[in-house]
Design a protein around this motif. Structure first.
Motif, PDB file in Angstrom:
ATOM      1  N   LEU A   1      58.808  33.160  69.208  1.00 23.83           N
ATOM      2  CA  LEU A   1      59.552  32.612  70.339  1.00 23.83           C
ATOM      3  C   LEU A   1      59.285  31.110  70.376  1.00 23.83           C
ATOM      4  O   LEU A   1      58.137  30.685  70.483  1.00 23.83           O
ATOM      5  CB  LEU A   1      59.106  33.266  71.650  1.00 23.83           C
ATOM      6  N   LYS A   2      60.332  30.312  70.259  1.00 19.30           N
ATOM      7  CA  LYS A   2      60.192  28.860  70.240  1.00 19.30           C
ATOM      8  C   LYS A   2      60.570  28.281  71.599  1.00 19.30           C
ATOM      9  O   LYS A   2      61.535  28.721  72.239  1.00 19.30           O
ATOM     10  CB  LYS A   2      61.076  28.244  69.151  1.00 19.30           C
ATOM     11  N   VAL A   3      59.816  27.275  72.013  1.00 18.93           N
ATOM     12  CA  VAL A   3      60.101  26.597  73.277  1.00 18.93           C
ATOM     13  C   VAL A   3      61.414  25.830  73.139  1.00 18.93           C
ATOM     14  O   VAL A   3      61.621  25.095  72.180  1.00 18.93           O
ATOM     15  CB  VAL A   3      58.954  25.634  73.650  1.00 18.93           C
ATOM     16  N   LYS A   4      62.307  26.015  74.104  1.00 14.93           N
ATOM     17  CA  LYS A   4      63.617  25.380  74.044  1.00 14.93           C
ATOM     18  C   LYS A   4      63.513  23.867  74.252  1.00 14.93           C
ATOM     19  O   LYS A   4      62.565  23.385  74.874  1.00 14.93           O
ATOM     20  CB  LYS A   4      64.531  25.969  75.120  1.00 14.93           C
TER      21      LYS A   4
ATOM     22  N   GLU B   1      63.500  30.591  72.944  1.00 16.74           N
ATOM     23  CA  GLU B   1      64.575  31.197  72.175  1.00 16.74           C
ATOM     24  C   GLU B   1      63.981  32.006  71.027  1.00 16.74           C
ATOM     25  O   GLU B   1      62.903  31.680  70.510  1.00 16.74           O
ATOM     26  CB  GLU B   1      65.519  30.128  71.635  1.00 16.74           C
ATOM     27  N   CYS B   2      64.683  33.046  70.645  1.00 17.91           N
ATOM     28  CA  CYS B   2      64.202  33.924  69.572  1.00 17.91           C
ATOM     29  C   CYS B   2      64.484  33.266  68.224  1.00 17.91           C
ATOM     30  O   CYS B   2      65.622  32.923  67.917  1.00 17.91           O
ATOM     31  CB  CYS B   2      64.888  35.281  69.642  1.00 17.91           C
TER      32      CYS B   2
ATOM     33  N   TRP C   1      60.812  41.853  69.450  1.00 18.59           N
ATOM     34  CA  TRP C   1      60.501  41.085  70.653  1.00 18.59           C
ATOM     35  C   TRP C   1      59.840  41.920  71.739  1.00 18.59           C
ATOM     36  O   TRP C   1      59.162  41.364  72.605  1.00 18.59           O
ATOM     37  CB  TRP C   1      61.790  40.437  71.171  1.00 18.59           C
ATOM     38  N   ASN C   2      59.995  43.229  71.708  1.00 14.96           N
ATOM     39  CA  ASN C   2      59.328  44.064  72.704  1.00 14.96           C
ATOM     40  C   ASN C   2      57.811  43.979  72.590  1.00 14.96           C
ATOM     41  O   ASN C   2      57.088  44.218  73.566  1.00 14.96           O
ATOM     42  CB  ASN C   2      59.782  45.522  72.573  1.00 14.96           C
ATOM     43  N   THR C   3      57.300  43.616  71.395  1.00 13.70           N
ATOM     44  CA  THR C   3      55.842  43.534  71.212  1.00 13.70           C
ATOM     45  C   THR C   3      55.254  42.275  71.827  1.00 13.70           C
ATOM     46  O   THR C   3      54.024  42.122  71.851  1.00 13.70           O
ATOM     47  CB  THR C   3      55.481  43.580  69.717  1.00 13.70           C
ATOM     48  N   TRP C   4      56.093  41.364  72.316  1.00 11.05           N
ATOM     49  CA  TRP C   4      55.601  40.126  72.923  1.00 11.05           C
ATOM     50  C   TRP C   4      55.283  40.299  74.405  1.00 11.05           C
ATOM     51  O   TRP C   4      54.678  39.408  75.020  1.00 11.05           O
ATOM     52  CB  TRP C   4      56.625  39.004  72.736  1.00 11.05           C
ATOM     53  N   PHE C   5      55.667  41.424  74.983  1.00 12.21           N
ATOM     54  CA  PHE C   5      55.387  41.652  76.392  1.00 12.21           C
ATOM     55  C   PHE C   5      53.911  41.970  76.607  1.00 12.21           C
ATOM     56  O   PHE C   5      53.249  42.594  75.770  1.00 12.21           O
ATOM     57  CB  PHE C   5      56.241  42.812  76.919  1.00 12.21           C
TER      58      PHE C   5
ATOM     59  N   LEU D   1      61.102  35.294  79.394  1.00 12.70           N
ATOM     60  CA  LEU D   1      60.773  34.010  80.018  1.00 12.70           C
ATOM     61  C   LEU D   1      59.299  34.038  80.426  1.00 12.70           C
ATOM     62  O   LEU D   1      58.958  34.571  81.482  1.00 12.70           O
ATOM     63  CB  LEU D   1      61.656  33.752  81.238  1.00 12.70           C
ATOM     64  N   PRO D   2      58.409  33.504  79.601  1.00  6.91           N
ATOM     65  CA  PRO D   2      56.987  33.562  79.928  1.00  6.91           C
ATOM     66  C   PRO D   2      56.650  32.791  81.198  1.00  6.91           C
ATOM     67  O   PRO D   2      57.243  31.748  81.488  1.00  6.91           O
ATOM     68  CB  PRO D   2      56.316  32.933  78.704  1.00  6.91           C
ATOM     69  N   ILE D   3      55.710  33.320  81.948  1.00  7.20           N
ATOM     70  CA  ILE D   3      55.243  32.690  83.193  1.00  7.20           C
ATOM     71  C   ILE D   3      54.115  31.721  82.872  1.00  7.20           C
ATOM     72  O   ILE D   3      53.156  32.061  82.174  1.00  7.20           O
ATOM     73  CB  ILE D   3      54.777  33.760  84.191  1.00  7.20           C
ATOM     74  N   LEU D   4      54.250  30.501  83.389  1.00  7.91           N
ATOM     75  CA  LEU D   4      53.234  29.463  83.199  1.00  7.91           C
ATOM     76  C   LEU D   4      52.293  29.369  84.391  1.00  7.91           C
ATOM     77  O   LEU D   4      51.076  29.198  84.231  1.00  7.91           O
ATOM     78  CB  LEU D   4      53.924  28.118  82.955  1.00  7.91           C
ATOM     79  N   ALA D   5      52.838  29.437  85.599  1.00  6.27           N
ATOM     80  CA  ALA D   5      52.034  29.303  86.821  1.00  6.27           C
ATOM     81  C   ALA D   5      52.889  29.696  88.012  1.00  6.27           C
ATOM     82  O   ALA D   5      54.101  29.911  87.884  1.00  6.27           O
ATOM     83  CB  ALA D   5      51.538  27.862  86.976  1.00  6.27           C
TER      84      ALA D   5
END
Length: 338
Positions: A108-111, A127-128, A134-138, A201-205
């Motif tokens: 997963l690359k930062v847009k 973005e993928c 991708w399910n393994t990234w959860f 969409l990963p959570i940062l804070a």
């Protein structure tokens, strides 16, 4: 790695006879946080084995340095590396022995514009890249790694200079959480379904704590990326935040690679496609070019580790570029017609 005929009466599992090479690979892959770091790790292996770095852009290196018994490497874009050794009995026309692999993996690359938020959370748009599971990234402890373009101090009357720095934040700063089962009952009947654009969409804070910590005015700091993300990058690089001009970042797992299984016969690691082959190809070239073997060799032995294989290889550092053809012509002394 297979332990042959293990003695099941032993009080503790035996150590596999191939543990040294597997441990070396673990050290290698644990340093490959991105394609840029994979090249950096490969350079360490090559320089330790006596390979000399040359510049792709410096014609003097190619006309004066490349000789029989020489071992060389060069990089392109910091994400592609070519290494080769000239046999002691090499003559034009003897040919090349080439193995290839690639430094990139599905990530997963930062847009370019990653600033996002929702439900009180600060999120990072990604973005993928490539064909990932991708399910393994959860529900993993994630961080970022890659290359950052930093502006160095300006001198009076001179244009600014820029430097590429590799970065890896070694602690978990991101997570892509699953929903609680109470909010996703359909997973039992419909399976695990997710939307790449809205769910990855990963959570940062949290927005609330970020405001309480007075990290800065998010609205004015950057229209493209969260101020907090830039602060973390600047802290890791030990540079002023204002000096960060651009970056190419990927998400990566903070869990290190390891051996597992009762007999330590399995390897658990990210990026086995294709970091395993990158490592094996490099080690094979090093093993095949010791002084005695290289002295007797008649060919040029080469390893090419390209980038962007996961997305078609058509970039300037990809296998479908003219890099290899031009390289072989250059070594062979042919006219540069490609």
């Amino acid at each position: 790695i297979v332990a042959a005929h293990p003695d099941l009466t032993m009080s503790s599992p035996p150590v596999c006879s191939e543990s040294s090479i597997s441990d070396e690979f673990l050290h290698f892959v644990n340093g490959c946080h991105s394609e840029f770091h994979a090249v950096q790790q490969t350079i360490k292996l090559l320089t330790k084995a006596g390979f000399e770095e040359i510049s792709e852009r410096n014609d003097v290196d190619w006309t004066t340095k490349i000789k029989p018994m020489g071992k060389y490497f060069f990089t392109r874009n910091q994400s592609c590396i070519i290494a080769f050794a000239v046999g002691g009995n090499y003559k034009n026309g003897n040919g090349f022995a080439i193995t290839g692999a690639h430094t990139d993996s599905p990530v997963l690359k930062v847009k370019p514009v990653s600033k996002d938020q929702g439900s009180g959370f600060m999120q990072v748009g990604v973005e993928c890249y490539g064909g990932g599971l991708w399910n393994t990234w959860f529900d993993r402890n994630l961080t970022v790694a890659g290359r950052v373009i930093v502006q160095t101090e300006e001198e009076d009357g001179k244009p600014p200079k820029y430097e590429c720095k590799l970065v890896h934040i070694p602690r978990p700063i991101l997570c892509i959480p699953n929903l609680a089962i109470h909010l996703n009952r359909g997973i039992y009947t419909e399976g695990f379904k997710y939307n790449k654009q809205t769910h990855l969409l990963p959570i940062l804070a949290t927005e609330m704590l970020n405001k309480e910590m007075k990290m800065g005015d998010e609205a004015k700091a950057s229209d493209e990326h969260h101020f907090l993300l830039l602060v973390l990058l600047a802290k890791e690089l030990k540079v002023p935040m204002s000096s960060i001009k651009d970056f190419d970042l990927s998400l990566c797992d903070t869990q290190p690679a390891c051996l597992h299984g009762a007999w330590n016969e399995f390897i658990s690691a990210r990026g086995l496609d294709n970091l395993m082959m990158s490592f094996i190809c490099t080690k094979a070239l090093i093993a095949a070019t010791d002084e005695k073997s290289l002295k007797e060799a008649k060919q040029i032995q080469m390893v090419a580790l390209f980038d962007n294989e996961e997305v078609g290889s058509t970039s300037q550092q990809g296998a479908n570029s003219n890099l290899m053809v031009r390289l072989l012509q250059r070594i062979h002394g042919d006219d540069m017609k490609v």
